[in-house]
Scaffold this motif. Structure first.
Motif, short mmCIF file in Angstrom:
data_model
loop_
_atom_site.label_atom_id
_atom_site.label_comp_id
_atom_site.label_asym_id
_atom_site.label_seq_id
_atom_site.Cartn_x
_atom_site.Cartn_y
_atom_site.Cartn_z
N ALA A 258 0.86 -1.18 0.00
CA ALA A 258 0.00 0.00 0.00
C ALA A 258 0.89 1.23 0.00
CB ALA A 258 -0.91 0.02 1.22
N LEU B 114 -3.84 0.26 -2.85
CA LEU B 114 -3.42 -1.05 -2.37
C LEU B 114 -3.18 -1.92 -3.60
CD1 LEU B 114 -3.03 -2.79 0.22
CD2 LEU B 114 -5.40 -3.53 -0.08
N TRP C 19 -6.46 -1.09 -6.18
CA TRP C 19 -7.71 -0.45 -5.83
C TRP C 19 -7.43 0.55 -4.72
CZ3 TRP C 19 -6.65 -5.65 -5.33
CH2 TRP C 19 -6.50 -6.14 -4.04
N ILE D 298 -7.09 2.36 -1.30
CA ILE D 298 -6.95 1.84 0.06
C ILE D 298 -8.26 1.99 0.83
CG2 ILE D 298 -5.84 2.26 2.29
CD1 ILE D 298 -3.29 2.95 0.76
N ASN E 294 -11.13 1.60 -0.04
CA ASN E 294 -12.11 0.57 -0.40
C ASN E 294 -11.75 -0.79 0.17
OD1 ASN E 294 -13.10 2.68 -1.86
ND2 ASN E 294 -12.99 1.67 -3.85
N SER E 295 -10.71 -0.84 0.97
CA SER E 295 -10.23 -2.10 1.55
C SER E 295 -10.41 -2.08 3.06
CB SER E 295 -8.74 -2.29 1.21
OG SER E 295 -8.14 -3.23 2.08
N TYR F 110 -17.12 -3.16 0.78
CA TYR F 110 -15.72 -3.00 1.16
C TYR F 110 -15.27 -4.05 2.17
CZ TYR F 110 -16.02 1.72 -0.90
OH TYR F 110 -16.20 2.79 -1.75
N ASP G 94 -14.28 -10.26 3.31
CA ASP G 94 -14.66 -9.47 2.14
C ASP G 94 -16.16 -9.56 1.93
OD1 ASP G 94 -15.22 -11.93 0.88
OD2 ASP G 94 -13.38 -11.91 -0.31
#
Length: 204
Positions: free
Chosen positions: A83, A88, A101, A103, A105-106, A144, A170
């Motif tokens: 990251a 990420l 994607w 970060i 959204n993680s 997310y 997830d």
């Protein structure tokens, strides 16, 4: 599935209905986690990762606030997670594949953006008094996923806490458990520690 004995109470807490912690204790504990996230400058640790199928991988974690983390897997595992710069990145060198994607959204976004107000999207989950478990998820974006961070209470660590690991789920409810050991705070981390080689570039 192989599960860390340390993190097992967290998994159980997420599946069994229990009474919520008192509001005052919740607020104090969340404030401690917020201070921890804002107080950490760098951390390195060894990690053990267990996926939903029970596959176990190990490696070294390098974390630098704000927004930088690197999962360097054990020798022979052609994977890397980094990251940096708000993104990420997952790299699989065996098939020359790169996925990126934001970060935010993680589930890891809670670790990497200490400016966020935890009280808006996180709650303390009951468990062992020696540990502090905090579940974080964005109610506006269930896609997310969610993450439950597990801390040990340690007066010598930043904000009196040491990050022991986490359980991430997830949007498809795939579980990944990460356990940390040999945590070391404040050591210098080179700026290039979060660079990575792009396997999609043609070789000469």
């Amino acid at each position: 599935m192989i599960r860390s004995a340390l993190l097992a109470p967290v998994a159980a807490a997420m599946m069994v209905a229990v009474a919520p912690a008192p509001a005052l204790a919740q607020g104090n504990d969340l404030a401690s986690v917020q201070r921890y996230l804002r107080g950490v400058t760098t951390m390195t640790a060894d990690f053990t990762q267990t996926d939903r199928a029970g596959k176990v991988l190990t490696g070294t974690l390098t974390w630098k606030q704000p927004g930088n983390i690197r999962f360097q897997y054990e020798k022979g595992v052609p994977l890397l997670i980094v990251a940096e710069g708000g993104a990420l990145t997952f790299i699989d060198y065996s098939v020359r594949q790169v996925q990126r994607w934001p970060i935010r959204n993680s589930p890891l976004g809670v670790l990497l953006d200490p400016s966020r107000d935890l009280s808006q999207f996180a709650r303390v989950t009951p468990g062992d008094d020696r540990l502090l478990s905090v579940e974080a998820r964005d109610p506006k974006h269930p896609e997310y996923g969610r993450i439950t961070l597990v801390f040990a209470r340690d007066a010598a660590a930043p904000a009196g806490l040491t990050l022991q690991g986490w359980v991430a789920l997830d949007s498809q409810n795939n579980r990944t458990t990460v356990r940390l050991s040999n945590q070391r705070y404040g050591a210098p981390v080179a700026a290039n520690a979060f660079r990575w080689n792009d396997p999609r570039r043609p070789t000469r």
